[in-house]
Design a protein around this motif. Structure first.
Motif, PDB file in Angstrom:
ATOM      1  N   GLU A 108      -3.046 -25.023  -5.364  1.00 16.84           N
ATOM      2  CA  GLU A 108      -2.501 -24.679  -6.677  1.00 16.84           C
ATOM      3  C   GLU A 108      -2.539 -25.878  -7.622  1.00 16.84           C
ATOM      4  O   GLU A 108      -2.480 -25.713  -8.846  1.00 16.84           O
ATOM      5  N   GLU A 109      -2.679 -27.086  -7.080  1.00 14.58           N
ATOM      6  CA  GLU A 109      -2.780 -28.266  -7.940  1.00 14.58           C
ATOM      7  C   GLU A 109      -3.997 -28.221  -8.851  1.00 14.58           C
ATOM      8  O   GLU A 109      -4.048 -28.905  -9.881  1.00 14.58           O
TER       9      GLU A 109
ATOM     10  N   TRP B  34      -2.799 -27.416 -12.245  1.00 12.68           N
ATOM     11  CA  TRP B  34      -1.820 -28.274 -12.908  1.00 12.68           C
ATOM     12  C   TRP B  34      -2.541 -29.248 -13.836  1.00 12.68           C
ATOM     13  O   TRP B  34      -3.262 -30.136 -13.389  1.00 12.68           O
TER      14      TRP B  34
ATOM     15  N   VAL C 200       2.177 -32.581 -14.969  1.00 12.72           N
ATOM     16  CA  VAL C 200       3.398 -32.323 -14.219  1.00 12.72           C
ATOM     17  C   VAL C 200       4.430 -33.381 -14.578  1.00 12.72           C
ATOM     18  O   VAL C 200       4.078 -34.467 -15.080  1.00 12.72           O
TER      19      VAL C 200
ATOM     20  N   VAL D 140       5.657 -28.087 -13.370  1.00 12.56           N
ATOM     21  CA  VAL D 140       4.407 -28.042 -14.115  1.00 12.56           C
ATOM     22  C   VAL D 140       4.730 -28.015 -15.602  1.00 12.56           C
ATOM     23  O   VAL D 140       5.413 -27.101 -16.075  1.00 12.56           O
TER      24      VAL D 140
ATOM     25  N   ALA E 171      -0.267 -25.887 -17.619  1.00 10.05           N
ATOM     26  CA  ALA E 171      -1.184 -25.344 -16.629  1.00 10.05           C
ATOM     27  C   ALA E 171      -2.594 -25.233 -17.200  1.00 10.05           C
ATOM     28  O   ALA E 171      -2.777 -25.069 -18.414  1.00 10.05           O
TER      29      ALA E 171
END
Length: 281
Positions: A187-188, A191, A194, A267, A270
């Protein structure tokens, strides 16, 4: 999501030092990759060609660094007036250099001519303008001030390795600075920015991985699971600007302060799309 790992690497390619709390500066975590081994011509040396570096533990001391390797110990002071020009991934840096008797001792440790250099207050290096919007200060790290990785992505990689009949690997293979505990693998990739401990980090470029990930970070031996093979199935970059397999993201801090284990991560911004990957059966 929260921080469950903080690491600095005082000596480039030397052992990681686990931290519970660390100062974040514009050029990265305080004390990270401030010392480096170079060859006789000033070219940087890493575990890629000198696996013994994995056995070196470096500790900052006043005015220099203390090194330990397999029972050998030496405290190295640096004179800011004694300097040489060195190169790291195409960057030229005018760095402080250890005295010749020290370099002779270290050459004996490693079995080849080397010198030890220090990114002191007089040294400067800035990189990454193409990715970060402007050149950002950095020590002797490969390309950016901070590397961020996640627990879920490591777990997913290890599923792939086990399916191949290989041993799982630890996060130490990836020499991360900030480890985030999370639930969703990769899922990074989504990002863009953050926030940790009140500091914003921009994730500017995925990290292409090399043969160092196949090396045990205690001995330097190329043993155990091979992360490159595990990543090749679904983490092969389809963008020619960053070729190879990808794990983790290079990040640039946009402020200074202190972060600690247990800090939450949120986050801030995105991405709309993931980094393109070549999916292999």
């Amino acid at each position: 999501m929260k921080v469950t790992g903080l690491n600095t690497h005082p000596l480039k390619s030397g052992r990681a030092i686990a931290q519970t709390s660390v100062s974040v500066q514009m050029d990265g975590l305080a004390g990270d990759r401030r010392f480096m081994v170079v060859d006789a011509d000033g070219q940087f040396i890493t575990q890629r060609e000198l696996q013994l570096l994995a056995q070196v533990e470096a500790t900052h001391v006043s005015g220099g660094v203390h090194l330990r390797m397999n029972g050998h110990m030496i405290t190295v002071p640096f004179d800011p007036a004694r300097r040489i020009d060195v190169q790291v991934w195409g960057s030229d840096v005018n760095a402080a250099v250890a005295a010749e008797p020290v370099n002779a001792t270290l050459s004996g440790w490693f079995g080849r001519p080397v010198k030890l250099v220090h990114m002191d207050d007089q040294a400067a290096r800035a990189v990454g303008e193409e990715w970060a919007g402007q050149a950002t200060p950095v020590g002797f790290a490969d390309g950016f001030p901070v590397l961020i990785t996640t627990t879920a992505s490591l777990a997913d990689l290890n599923v792939s390795l086990i399916a191949k009949g290989q041993e799982p690997v630890g996060m130490d293979r990836f020499r991360t600075n900030i480890l985030i505990d999370n639930d969703e693998p990769w899922e990074e990739d989504l990002w863009e920015s953050v926030e940790i401990g009140g500091i914003v980090f921009d994730l500017v470029k995925p990290c292409a991985r090399c043969i160092m990930t196949t090396q045990d970070q205690v001995t330097g031996e190329r043993i155990g699971g091979n992360p490159i093979q595990g990543l090749a199935e679904k983490r092969m970059s389809a963008d020619r600007r960053v070729p190879g397999v990808l794990f983790g993201w290079n990040a640039v801090p946009r402020g200074e302060g202190t972060i600690s284990l247990g800090n939450g991560m949120r986050v801030v911004k995105a991405r709309e799309e993931r980094w393109p990957m070549k999916i292999r059966a």
